[in-house]
Scaffold this active site. Structure first.
Site, PDB file in Angstrom:
ATOM      1  N   ARG A 206      -7.466   0.169  -6.444  1.00 10.90           N
ATOM      2  CA  ARG A 206      -7.308   1.282  -5.364  1.00 10.90           C
ATOM      3  C   ARG A 206      -7.662   2.403  -6.281  1.00 10.90           C
ATOM      4  O   ARG A 206      -6.596   3.072  -6.807  1.00 10.90           O
ATOM      5  CB  ARG A 206      -6.057   1.289  -4.840  1.00 10.90           C
ATOM      6  CG  ARG A 206      -5.598   0.275  -4.261  1.00 10.90           C
ATOM      7  CD  ARG A 206      -6.070  -0.262  -2.964  1.00 10.90           C
ATOM      8  NE  ARG A 206      -6.535   0.794  -1.921  1.00 10.90           N
ATOM      9  CZ  ARG A 206      -5.833   0.980  -0.941  1.00 10.90           C
ATOM     10  NH1 ARG A 206      -4.768   0.403  -0.843  1.00 10.90           N
ATOM     11  NH2 ARG A 206      -6.136   2.068   0.013  1.00 10.90           N
TER      12      ARG A 206
ATOM     13  N   ASP B 298      -2.287  10.641  -1.965  1.00  7.67           N
ATOM     14  CA  ASP B 298      -2.475   9.703  -2.875  1.00  7.67           C
ATOM     15  C   ASP B 298      -3.004  10.210  -3.978  1.00  7.67           C
ATOM     16  O   ASP B 298      -3.077   9.831  -5.137  1.00  7.67           O
ATOM     17  CB  ASP B 298      -3.757   8.754  -2.087  1.00  7.67           C
ATOM     18  CG  ASP B 298      -3.161   7.953  -1.303  1.00  7.67           C
ATOM     19  OD1 ASP B 298      -3.001   6.611  -1.605  1.00  7.67           O
ATOM     20  OD2 ASP B 298      -2.988   8.431  -0.351  1.00  7.67           O
TER      21      ASP B 298
ATOM     22  N   ARG C 122       0.881  -1.310   0.218  1.00  7.19           N
ATOM     23  CA  ARG C 122      -0.042   0.004   0.003  1.00  7.19           C
ATOM     24  C   ARG C 122       0.879   1.206  -0.067  1.00  7.19           C
ATOM     25  O   ARG C 122       2.174   1.134  -0.032  1.00  7.19           O
ATOM     26  CB  ARG C 122      -1.122   0.062   1.319  1.00  7.19           C
ATOM     27  CG  ARG C 122      -0.628  -0.861   2.593  1.00  7.19           C
ATOM     28  CD  ARG C 122       0.419  -0.097   3.345  1.00  7.19           C
ATOM     29  NE  ARG C 122       0.113   1.503   3.380  1.00  7.19           N
ATOM     30  CZ  ARG C 122       1.197   2.096   3.618  1.00  7.19           C
ATOM     31  NH1 ARG C 122       2.231   1.956   3.752  1.00  7.19           N
ATOM     32  NH2 ARG C 122       0.884   3.642   3.824  1.00  7.19           N
ATOM     33  N   GLY C 123       0.353   2.202  -0.202  1.00  6.89           N
ATOM     34  CA  GLY C 123       0.993   3.596  -0.488  1.00  6.89           C
ATOM     35  C   GLY C 123       0.964   4.011  -1.854  1.00  6.89           C
ATOM     36  O   GLY C 123       1.510   2.937  -2.724  1.00  6.89           O
ATOM     37  N   ALA C 124       0.708   5.171  -2.302  1.00  6.98           N
ATOM     38  CA  ALA C 124       0.246   5.329  -3.876  1.00  6.98           C
ATOM     39  C   ALA C 124       1.648   5.013  -4.655  1.00  6.98           C
ATOM     40  O   ALA C 124       1.691   4.186  -5.637  1.00  6.98           O
ATOM     41  CB  ALA C 124      -0.049   7.052  -3.738  1.00  6.98           C
TER      42      ALA C 124
ATOM     43  N   ASN D 261      -5.962  12.193   1.008  1.00  6.45           N
ATOM     44  CA  ASN D 261      -4.726  11.250   1.589  1.00  6.45           C
ATOM     45  C   ASN D 261      -5.700  10.435   2.620  1.00  6.45           C
ATOM     46  O   ASN D 261      -6.802  10.456   2.626  1.00  6.45           O
ATOM     47  CB  ASN D 261      -3.816  12.160   2.342  1.00  6.45           C
ATOM     48  CG  ASN D 261      -2.560  11.361   2.863  1.00  6.45           C
ATOM     49  OD1 ASN D 261      -2.153  10.561   2.226  1.00  6.45           O
ATOM     50  ND2 ASN D 261      -2.283  11.637   4.240  1.00  6.45           N
ATOM     51  N   LYS D 262      -5.022   9.755   3.358  1.00  5.71           N
ATOM     52  CA  LYS D 262      -5.513   8.739   4.378  1.00  5.71           C
ATOM     53  C   LYS D 262      -6.692   9.239   5.274  1.00  5.71           C
ATOM     54  O   LYS D 262      -6.564  10.281   5.564  1.00  5.71           O
ATOM     55  CB  LYS D 262      -4.569   7.990   5.292  1.00  5.71           C
ATOM     56  CG  LYS D 262      -4.949   7.125   5.991  1.00  5.71           C
ATOM     57  CD  LYS D 262      -5.736   5.698   5.374  1.00  5.71           C
ATOM     58  CE  LYS D 262      -5.093   5.231   4.344  1.00  5.71           C
ATOM     59  NZ  LYS D 262      -6.030   4.309   3.561  1.00  5.71           N
TER      60      LYS D 262
ATOM     61  N   GLN E  39      -1.909   2.014  10.209  1.00  7.61           N
ATOM     62  CA  GLN E  39      -0.525   2.218   9.419  1.00  7.61           C
ATOM     63  C   GLN E  39       0.679   2.729  10.157  1.00  7.61           C
ATOM     64  O   GLN E  39       1.830   2.363  10.015  1.00  7.61           O
ATOM     65  CB  GLN E  39      -0.659   2.706   8.051  1.00  7.61           C
ATOM     66  CG  GLN E  39      -1.642   1.899   7.069  1.00  7.61           C
ATOM     67  CD  GLN E  39      -3.161   2.230   6.941  1.00  7.61           C
ATOM     68  OE1 GLN E  39      -3.704   2.514   8.217  1.00  7.61           O
ATOM     69  NE2 GLN E  39      -3.806   2.566   5.942  1.00  7.61           N
TER      70      GLN E  39
END
Length: 354
Positions: free
Chosen positions: A95, A243, A48-50, A253-254, A202
């Protein structure tokens, strides 16, 4: 400067990645041999993570090209391209909020398209070379973000961050953690307040793990403690990743990022966003147009396989939120730090990366 670990890599015709669902208690490598396995790893957040999922998707495209080339006749370049198109459709759907995903698959697809009618094996090699290039470029961009962003960290060095925008979210070194790492490497005072980041944790599982690996001083807090520490004067600035950043500077973002931005503004604390140019999407005018991924409510009502809410409780789970550009103090990119109004500086960053 170094990256202490690899997040995703190509080895013996396989896409390899650290299973981030198991950290910090177990370090396990997932080996993907099909596009579907790469897609599943992205969807289930094994990676995960863009920027990281962009790299993984690029290698997924290379995997598709190699599989197609292995069964194609010498002149059947169309089979390779068709398999790439199918792989792109599968990977892009996993995603929807992170723009790096479709950006990376499009780059590999375009690299191959420009070489048609080359032989299938030539096209497959080109796909893999482009995936390697995307990984190398992302790592270089992370280092550049660190160099540009380190000057923004105040002398006392008390930084709040959210989710994980470190090496695990990128090809290595990180985005939001890049200025923090660089400050630590330079011997400057630094102390990181890490939001645990519910519901996937996370921050608690990944960011805390990364910082402890490098002995960077940190304090883990629950998401709801952020305002308290700001009120007490413990936070000098906030640095988060992204993201997707759209044309006017709105930032996806998250989930929970928007709340932090509001709190930071209320307390007069700088709120910085660190992201590479691959995260900028000039095709969308503002944050209202960003698709927000809705994940399973089970990730809210359960934790580590155990139910924490009563049966029958209805949960919502938007995985991201949008922070309006007027709450963002500056955006740290590999091209430098840009300030509002963001429209023209963002265009220059994208133009400079092409």
């Amino acid at each position: 400067m170094s990256s202490a670990f690899r997040t995703v890599w190509w080895e013996a015709g396989q896409v390899c990645l650290i299973d981030q669902r198991l950290l910090p208690n177990e370090t396990s490598v997932v080996r993907c041999t099909t596009v579907e396995e790469v897609a599943r790893a992205i969807r289930t957040m094994q990676i995960r993570g863009a920027p990281a999922i962009g790299c993984a998707a690029a290698y997924g495209m290379a995997l598709a090209a190699h599989h197609a080339a292995s069964t194609a006749t010498d002149g059947d370049h169309q089979q390779v391209y068709d398999q790439l198109a199918a792989a792109k459709t599968i990977l892009d759907a996993q995603r929807p909020t992170a723009v790096n995903l479709s950006w990376a698959t499009r780059r590999v697809q375009e690299k191959v398209r420009r070489l048609i009618p080359a032989a299938p094996n030539t096209l497959a090699r080109a796909a893999l070379e482009e995936a390697h290039a995307i990984l190398a470029e992302d790592l270089a961009m992370c280092y550049a973000i660190g160099r540009h962003g380190v000057a923004l960290i105040p002398p006392r060095g008390h930084v709040l961050t959210h989710c994980n925008a470190g090496g695990l979210a990128t090809a290595g070194y990180g985005t939001a953690l890049a200025p923090i790492r660089m400050a630590h490497e330079q011997g400057r005072p630094i102390h990181v307040y890490v939001d645990e980041t519910r519901p996937f944790l996370q921050g608690a599982r990944l960011t805390a793990w990364e910082l402890l690996q490098e002995r960077i001083p940190m304090t883990l807090i629950t998401d709801t403690m952020a305002g308290h520490f700001m009120q007490r004067g413990a936070i000098d600035c906030v640095i988060v990743g992204a993201d997707r950043i759209v044309a006017n500077g709105d930032v996806a973002n998250k989930i929970g990022t928007y709340s932090l931005a509001v709190l930071a503004r209320a307390h007069g604390i700088p709120f910085y966003v660190a992201a590479p140019s691959s995260t900028i999407d000039l095709s969308l005018p503002n944050g209202e147009a960003i698709p927000i991924e809705e994940r399973s409510p089970d990730e809210v009502t359960t934790c580590f396989g155990r139910r924490i809410a009563p049966e029958g409780a209805v949960a919502a789970h938007p995985a991201f939120d949008v922070t309006p550009s007027h709450l963002v103090t500056a955006i740290i990119t590999e091209c430098g730090v840009i300030y509002p109004p963001f429209e023209e500086p963002l265009r220059r960053v994208v133009a400079g990366s092409e």
